[in-house]
Write an enzyme that holds these catalytic residues in place. Structure first.
Site, PDB file in Angstrom:
ATOM      1  N   ASP A  15       0.841  -1.194   0.000  1.00 40.05           N
ATOM      2  CA  ASP A  15       0.000   0.000   0.000  1.00 40.05           C
ATOM      3  C   ASP A  15       0.884   1.256   0.000  1.00 40.05           C
ATOM      4  OD1 ASP A  15       0.916  -0.271   2.577  1.00 40.05           O
ATOM      5  OD2 ASP A  15      -1.041  -0.022   3.540  1.00 40.05           O
ATOM      6  N   GLU A  69      -1.644  -5.250   8.704  1.00 38.70           N
ATOM      7  CA  GLU A  69      -0.914  -4.577   9.779  1.00 38.70           C
ATOM      8  C   GLU A  69      -1.656  -4.720  11.095  1.00 38.70           C
ATOM      9  OE1 GLU A  69      -0.215  -0.490   8.812  1.00 38.70           O
ATOM     10  OE2 GLU A  69       0.771  -0.951   6.898  1.00 38.70           O
ATOM     11  N   GLU A 124       8.628  -3.739  11.100  1.00 38.80           N
ATOM     12  CA  GLU A 124       9.083  -2.460  10.549  1.00 38.80           C
ATOM     13  C   GLU A 124       9.532  -1.530  11.673  1.00 38.80           C
ATOM     14  OE1 GLU A 124       6.449  -0.769   7.645  1.00 38.80           O
ATOM     15  OE2 GLU A 124       7.373   1.212   7.757  1.00 38.80           O
TER      16      GLU A 124
HETATM   17  N1  LIG Z   1       9.010   5.418  -0.149  1.00 35.94           N
HETATM   18  C1  LIG Z   1       8.560   4.747   0.916  1.00 35.94           C
HETATM   19  N2  LIG Z   1       9.418   4.026   1.643  1.00 35.94           N
HETATM   20  C2  LIG Z   1       8.986   3.313   2.714  1.00 35.94           C
HETATM   21  O1  LIG Z   1       9.822   2.638   3.352  1.00 35.94           O
HETATM   22  C3  LIG Z   1       7.596   3.334   3.027  1.00 35.94           C
HETATM   23  C4  LIG Z   1       6.739   4.114   2.246  1.00 35.94           C
HETATM   24  N3  LIG Z   1       7.249   4.813   1.187  1.00 35.94           N
HETATM   25  N4  LIG Z   1       5.400   4.204   2.494  1.00 35.94           N
HETATM   26  C5  LIG Z   1       4.807   3.328   3.485  1.00 35.94           C
HETATM   27  C6  LIG Z   1       5.740   3.054   4.572  1.00 35.94           C
HETATM   28  C7  LIG Z   1       6.069   4.228   5.440  1.00 35.94           C
HETATM   29  N5  LIG Z   1       7.394   3.901   5.871  1.00 35.94           N
HETATM   30  C8  LIG Z   1       8.297   4.806   6.372  1.00 35.94           C
HETATM   31  C9  LIG Z   1       8.544   5.983   5.722  1.00 35.94           C
HETATM   32  C10 LIG Z   1       9.440   6.888   6.216  1.00 35.94           C
HETATM   33  C11 LIG Z   1      10.099   6.630   7.390  1.00 35.94           C
HETATM   34  C12 LIG Z   1      11.057   7.634   7.923  1.00 35.94           C
HETATM   35  O2  LIG Z   1      11.158   8.717   7.432  1.00 35.94           O
HETATM   36  N6  LIG Z   1      11.797   7.294   8.968  1.00 35.94           N
HETATM   37  C13 LIG Z   1      12.818   8.172   9.519  1.00 35.94           C
HETATM   38  C14 LIG Z   1      12.445   8.682  10.867  1.00 35.94           C
HETATM   39  C15 LIG Z   1      12.368   7.638  11.936  1.00 35.94           C
HETATM   40  C16 LIG Z   1      12.136   8.224  13.320  1.00 35.94           C
HETATM   41  O3  LIG Z   1      11.814   9.400  13.452  1.00 35.94           O
HETATM   42  O4  LIG Z   1      12.312   7.453  14.277  1.00 35.94           O
HETATM   43  C17 LIG Z   1      14.144   7.426   9.511  1.00 35.94           C
HETATM   44  O5  LIG Z   1      15.192   8.087   9.554  1.00 35.94           O
HETATM   45  O6  LIG Z   1      14.135   6.185   9.418  1.00 35.94           O
HETATM   46  C18 LIG Z   1       9.860   5.427   8.027  1.00 35.94           C
HETATM   47  C19 LIG Z   1       8.961   4.506   7.512  1.00 35.94           C
HETATM   48  C20 LIG Z   1       7.814   2.660   5.297  1.00 35.94           C
HETATM   49  N7  LIG Z   1       7.052   2.625   4.097  1.00 35.94           N
HETATM   50  C1  LIG Z   2       7.252  -1.223   3.750  1.00 34.26           C
HETATM   51  C2  LIG Z   2       6.512  -2.473   3.406  1.00 34.26           C
HETATM   52  C3  LIG Z   2       6.685  -3.531   4.447  1.00 34.26           C
HETATM   53  C4  LIG Z   2       5.055  -2.195   3.156  1.00 34.26           C
HETATM   54  O1  LIG Z   2       4.169  -2.558   3.882  1.00 34.26           O
HETATM   55  C5  LIG Z   2       4.718  -1.401   1.967  1.00 34.26           C
HETATM   56  O2  LIG Z   2       5.597  -1.146   1.124  1.00 34.26           O
HETATM   57  O3  LIG Z   2       3.541  -1.040   1.825  1.00 34.26           O
HETATM   58 MG   LIG Z   3       2.351  -1.575   3.483  1.00 36.76          MG
END
Ligand SMILES: Nc1nc(=O)c2c([nH]1)NC[C@@H]1CN(c3ccc(C(=O)N[C@@H](CCC(=O)O)C(=O)O)cc3)CN21
Ligand SMILES: CC(C)C(=O)C(=O)O
Ligand SMILES: [Mg+2]
Length: 278
Positions: A59, A130, A196
């Protein structure tokens, strides 16, 4: 003196078509497997041929294909054609699809109905949902209907508003809750579990508590599988990358340069050339 190179025993994933028992077998043998997101036919064929074991019609298409700020607006009707395109374009990879937000939570019956659509109309091999132990009845109902189920715990993006944003889950004592949720989902019949953004030590505890293989994204290296969003690992997406991403290519640069040259060539009259005409 020549020495014969010993031929390694074929691995669990050394198969023509990846199935649930191969993923389970990989964990038992201490082998790793790979998963990448995928939303269309051409990338599916490339990833499949390159040896990716499993494709996730995530998604995350909400962010990376449909232009939403999150995964929440994604619908079954939007994800179904992507699922069909991916499942119809693989020869070997195992195809998992996300149950979109709002398409399974209300009841085990709703979960079964949505999952059946994804297998029947989308050609998916399994579905992912999820959430923790509270979805055990939903998992059990889908499994009883003949649907292989992947669970997803830790940071669950569909619950970003309930979780208070994109944050690591399972720090400190919360690791015990992750283990309890994982055990309940396994007992309900999930054949695989995604984690995750959880601390590496919490992921180790969860993986050790389960027979079924785990797949990590920002969950350290102890899981049997790893998953990434493909536009992140190939550098297509702009902006700050999550910490858990390793970037293997700069597709944004490649595409920008190529498209820039096309624009120049058309403006200057150098494309099309005589060889492109009839
Ligand atoms: N392009 C993309 N990559 C992804 O991994 C992803 C998506 N979209 N969309 C759905 C979810 C959302 N997810 C995400 C997206 C961004 C972060 C992120 O920016 N994390 C930062 C901050 C973590 C924190 O504040 O603790 C990082 O540095 O990992 C994490 C999970 C994983 N999934
Ligand atoms: C980040 C993965 C595990 C996911 O659920 C997604 O791409 O939607
Ligand atoms: Mg997903």
């Amino acid at each position: 003196m020549t020495q014969e190179t010993p031929r390694p025993a074929p691995g669990a994933l050394d198969v023509r078509r990846v199935r649930t028992h191969h993923l389970r077998e990989a964990k038992r043998r201490g082998e790793k497997f790979t998963m990448l997101t995928c939303y269309d036919a051409l990338t599916a064929a490339i990833f499949d041929a390159a040896g990716v074991d499993s494709l996730l019609v995530g998604d995350s298409a909400g962010n990376n294909v449909l232009g939403h700020a999150s995964t929440l607006p994604v619908t079954v009707d939007e994800l179904l054609p992507m699922c069909r395109a991916v499942s119809g374009s693989v020869e070997r990879a195992f195809v998992v699809v996300d149950l979109p937000f709002g398409s399974y939570e209300a009841s085990p019956e709703q979960a079964v109905a949505t999952a059946v659509r994804f297998l029947k109309e989308g050609g998916a091999h399994a579905v992912k949902l999820e959430g923790g132990a509270w979805f055990a009845p939903h998992v059990r109902a889908m499994v009883q209907a003949g649907v292989p189920v992947v669970a997803h715990i830790g940071f669950t993006p569909q619950s970003e508003h309930a979780l208070g944003g994109y944050r690591v889950q399972g720090r400190g004592d919360a690791a015990r809750t992750l283990v309890e949720d994982a055990r309940a989902l396994e007992a309900a019949g999930a054949f695989c579990l995604v984690m995750e953004m959880v601390p590496a030590e919490a992921a180790v505890a969860v993986d050790a508590a389960l027979e079924i293989p785990t797949v990590g994204i920002g969950a350290g290296s102890a899981t049997t599988g790893q998953v990434l969003v493909w536009q992140d690992m190939l550098g297509l997406r702009r902006g700050r990358m999550p910490r858990f991403v390793r970037q293997y290519a700069d597709l944004h640069g490649v595409v920008s340069d190529a498209v820039g040259r096309y624009v120049e060539d058309v403006r200057s009259g150098s494309f099309p050339g005589p060889e492109h005409g009839f």
